[in-house]
Write an enzyme that holds these catalytic residues in place. Structure first.
Site, PDB file in Angstrom:
ATOM      1  N   LYS A 181       0.854  -1.192   0.000  1.00 17.62           N
ATOM      2  CA  LYS A 181       0.000   0.000   0.000  1.00 17.62           C
ATOM      3  C   LYS A 181       0.888   1.239   0.000  1.00 17.62           C
ATOM      4  O   LYS A 181       1.483   1.591   1.011  1.00 17.62           O
ATOM      5  CB  LYS A 181      -0.924   0.036   1.215  1.00 17.62           C
ATOM      6  N   GLU A 256      10.601   1.628   9.986  1.00 20.40           N
ATOM      7  CA  GLU A 256      11.577   2.691   9.727  1.00 20.40           C
ATOM      8  C   GLU A 256      10.826   4.001   9.899  1.00 20.40           C
ATOM      9  O   GLU A 256       9.961   4.348   9.096  1.00 20.40           O
ATOM     10  CB  GLU A 256      12.155   2.547   8.320  1.00 20.40           C
ATOM     11  N   CYS A 290      13.602  11.417   5.785  1.00 19.81           N
ATOM     12  CA  CYS A 290      13.773  11.089   7.207  1.00 19.81           C
ATOM     13  C   CYS A 290      15.218  11.286   7.666  1.00 19.81           C
ATOM     14  O   CYS A 290      15.478  11.418   8.858  1.00 19.81           O
ATOM     15  CB  CYS A 290      13.314   9.662   7.479  1.00 19.81           C
ATOM     16  N   GLU A 394       9.949  16.067  14.909  1.00 25.13           N
ATOM     17  CA  GLU A 394      10.301  16.021  13.488  1.00 25.13           C
ATOM     18  C   GLU A 394       9.437  17.021  12.723  1.00 25.13           C
ATOM     19  O   GLU A 394       8.212  16.947  12.750  1.00 25.13           O
ATOM     20  CB  GLU A 394      10.092  14.614  12.932  1.00 25.13           C
TER      21      GLU A 394
END
Length: 490
Positions: A181, A256, A290, A394
């Protein structure tokens, strides 16, 4: 081949299940971030579509897993060939879907997507198993590795095809079948890749792609009892939900997740190379990687000099239309994400920080067609407390914060002072200092005097809230297989 459907002027995607394109009754609007306009309709799949895809994958698994690694590798190489033949088509689609520049997609995303298939096609041929003798008992022990079954793969919107193929390639190279997906915001290149499957020789059901949102399609996939393994790249919050969903089934998990990556710059660093690289590491792909640098700690004796030169270099990092070859950055993924990133800059100002360039300081000069797109210039902030949300969370945008430090111990404490632990950079000519810092920093990857140099054989993943598990050559092979010990008495 997929039917090219049309609702007005919009491209309409279909799920790819059992080697065929299957239409969906419900759709989600997908926007072109560079213009702010809807340009694509993505299936809003749910449990029914996921069930069909899992069944197709289960049906294909016995035959696919029985093929030799060499036979599977040939197909992966062919798929890479077909992607490389259409690099520009894929790059333009990735740019329009995600907002990144065509140049970045053409030079980074699409070549790496093809290389992922080549790398795992090769690496899977070179893994060896273990053997031990127990002569005193007349026994021989050895291990074998077997594919797990149906792999559930969920990939994010920042590097859409790049990170999707990073999962599909080792999964099918190891003999598994796949239900994947992609993000509902960036589904077009995955759909384009599906059009190549038959020509590459991928048997029906080996790769199935179901489009849709996390709460519907993603939840159905990770919670399916016949999907024993899940690989996810995305947010830490979503990973918590996935972990809870998978726990009753004892699934294998690879997560991750986010990063809040520091760069630690000592006074003896090669400042010219350091600034050039750190601008790139802070702002590449609109800061939507990231591994991007979002905290820069500079030894106090060179702090002021570094800040002035860094801000000057950041101002030259051009944000503009993705189709413009002179643009370094394009648009952020969505209006909502742009507002979120802007809110971090506003918070930094409210807390007494100084915005040296970028958001609210420098005006963007955009073509009229891009006036409603989701753009933000490269933004540099100083004077923010280490405890601030701006330094702890983040941001995932073209924003980085610069702060001074005095001692090596202080630099380590600052670098480790967040809940994330994905990547870090160290800049120094002192080899001993570099080794020492690399050991002390809590990060899955440490780059010294460079950034984003990747050997795919090496483990990739993070510590703390940046994830669970590692992927890479041997590590991906181990994740996508189960090890079995065999003892034979003779």
């Amino acid at each position: 081949m997929a039917k090219t459907l049309d609702q007005g002027s919009h491209l309409v995607l279909e799920n790819f299940i059992g080697g065929e394109f299957v239409p969906c009754d419900k759709h989600i609007d997908s926007y072109d971030p560079s213009t702010g306009e809807v340009y694509c309709k993505v299936p809003d799949s749910g449990p029914e579509e996921v069930e069909a895809a899992v069944n197709a994958a289960k049906k294909a698994f016995p035959e696919w897993s029985s093929r030799s690694p060499e036979q599977r590798a040939q197909i992966l190489h062919k798929l890479a060939d077909l992607i490389e033949e259409r690099v520009l088509d894929f790059a333009q689609a990735e740019s329009r879907d995600q907002g990144k520049t065509v140049t970045f997609a053409r030079n980074v995303d699409i070549p790496r997507s093809a290389y992922n298939f080549r790398f795992f096609a090769s690496s899977v041929l070179h893994h060896t198993t273990d053997c031990s003798q127990m002569d005193h008992l007349g026994c021989l022990n050895y291990t074998i590795r077997c594919p797990v079954g149906v792999a559930g793969l969920i990939s994010p919107w920042n590097l859409p095809l790049y990170l999707l193929t990073w999962k599909i390639a080792p999964a099918i190279a190891s003999g598994n079948t796949v239900v994947a997906k992609p993000s509902e915001m960036t589904s077009v290149t995955a759909w384009m890749m599906c059009q190549l499957m038959q020509k590459a020789g991928v048997p029906p059901g080996v790769v199935n792609i179901v489009f849709g949102t996390g709460p519907r399609a993603g939840d159905a996939l990770v919670g399916h009892p016949d999907v024993p393994l899940v690989s996810f790249t995305g947010s830490t919050l979503t990973a918590q939900k996935i972990t809870e969903r998978c726990a009753p089934y004892y699934k294998k998990l690879s997560l991750e997740l986010g990063g809040k990556n520091p760069a630690i710059i000592f006074a003896d660093a090669d400042l010219e190379q350091c600034i050039e690289t750190t601008v790139r590491s802070s702002f590449s792909n609109q800061g939507e990687i990231c591994l991007c640098t979002s905290r820069i700690y500079v030894e106090r004796s060179i702090y002021q000099s570094f800040l002035e030169k860094f801000v000057a270099a950041a101002r030259k990092w051009k944000t503009g239309a993705p189709s413009d070859d002179s643009s370094n950055n394009g648009a952020l993924i969505s209006k909502e994400h742009l507002e979120k990133v802007r809110s971090f800059v506003a918070l930094a100002k409210a807390e007494g920080g100084t915005v040296h360039c970028g958001e609210g300081v420098d005006q963007l000069d955009l073509p009229e067609a891009n006036a409603k797109g989701y753009y933000m210039p490269a933004t540099v902030i100083s004077g923010v407390s280490d405890s601030s949300k701006v330094m702890q969370e983040e941001i995932f945008g073209p924003v980085t914060c610069v702060s001074p430090f005095d001692t090596e111990d202080e630099a380590v404490a600052k670098g480790n002072g967040v809940r994330y632990g994905l990547a870090a950079m160290v800049w120094s000519r002192d080899v001993g200092k570099v080794h020492c810092m690399a050991k002390r920093l809590q990060a899955g990857l440490v780059w010294a005097n460079c950034w984003m140099v990747r050997d795919l054989n090496l483990p990739f993943g993070g510590m703390k809230h940046s994830g669970v598990g590692r992927e890479g050559g041997k590590d991906s092979y181990h994740f996508f297989t189960e090890v079995k010990s065999v003892t034979i008495k003779h």
